[in-house]
Design an enzyme around this catalytic site. Sequence first.
Site, short mmCIF file in Angstrom:
data_model
loop_
_atom_site.label_atom_id
_atom_site.label_comp_id
_atom_site.label_asym_id
_atom_site.label_seq_id
_atom_site.Cartn_x
_atom_site.Cartn_y
_atom_site.Cartn_z
N SER A 28 0.81 -1.23 0.00
CA SER A 28 0.00 0.00 0.00
C SER A 28 0.83 1.27 0.00
CB SER A 28 -0.95 0.01 1.20
OG SER A 28 -1.93 -0.98 1.04
N HIS A 78 0.44 4.08 4.73
CA HIS A 78 -0.44 4.70 3.74
C HIS A 78 -0.07 6.18 3.58
CE1 HIS A 78 -4.05 1.71 3.87
NE2 HIS A 78 -2.89 1.08 3.96
#
Length: 401
Positions: free
Chosen positions: A245, A320
Amino acid sequence: MEMATIDRTKRRRNSEIKKLLKENFGSLFGENEKAGVQMKELISYIEEKNITSMPALKLQRLMHMYDVNNDGLISYKEFVNLMLAERDRFDLEKLTGFERFILEFTATTLPHHKQKEYIEHYTCKPPPLFMIVVSLVEVACFVYYVVVLNSKGCVVDATNGVSLWSPMIYNPHRRYEAWRFLTYVVIHVGYIHLIVNLVFQLFLGIPLEMVHGWWRILLIYGCGSITGSLAHSVADSHSYLAGASGGAYAIASAHIANVIMNWQEMQVDWLKAKPIRFLLSAPVRLAFILLIGGTDTGVAIYNKYMSSSMDHANVGIAAHLGGMATGLLLGIPVLKNIDKKPWETVLFYISLIIYIIMVAFAVIWNAVWPATGQPMHFPKADWTSLVNSTLIPHQCAVPHA
């Protein structure tokens, strides 16, 4: 050398256009290639193909210019000469499925007025293989560890299953093995985790790679992955990390950087344009990317800190955010800028400096912050072999990005 390349590209494009015209208009001319067909009939056929927005009267005047013998008929040769000379007035890419696919696939990364030029010069050399190869490596590693975990009696399902003994996962006890700050991207926790990251990076990464080149996307994806793990090590110092991610979010936010650097070119007459032009304009693209990214990040933060389910506590929020910051800050100086303006040059240096400071802080933090095992410090380093380590927990879930 450059002129020779341009000439070869032009000849190749002319050859492709002639072949394209033969496939799409050959049946109209049939045996009348030399004699020609009525202008009205040809205009009607062109309008049916929807390759120009010119009014019929204007198109007729244009045809008269290429009617060499002034007989009111357009021969096939005259028609080809018209199309080659006036190609900027016609959307010839609509005549071929492949070029239409390329245009639609890259539409979110190109200003509208540059799309036709891009199509004419696109050769698929080299093909956009970086994101595909990275994704295949991630799938291969996932399959390998599924086999390994099953042999150890550990279940791999939609949201669980990962090898904490892997030399590639980010292990907070083994931060001295620096490669783990990058290689954690090939390890995933359950197949849902893998599928989501693959969809994210392939659908957003390949269009960027086709326009900006593989090495720019490699730089953004790689730096986003490293920055994501560095951010995770600072914000969640006792937790493992797995998943792509960080890199995927870097690719997503690089789209924002692309819009910022080409803002003016992407929003010309966007309120007056046709629906597709409106949807591909800079303001709409920016709003869409912020909505999707913001929603996903917001849900992840809620699940991690406010949900009662322990499964949600494993989301690596910092990874993230680190990846997202990388794509935005590094995308501005790395991605192509179609028409560089003075303020964009200033933004280039500001973004690069902020990114360097951010990474330098995380690296220094990892180097000097105590590793005593206390809650506010890093965990103690594990210098034993992976086989003999007593610090690796015997479970199948870790914080994942």
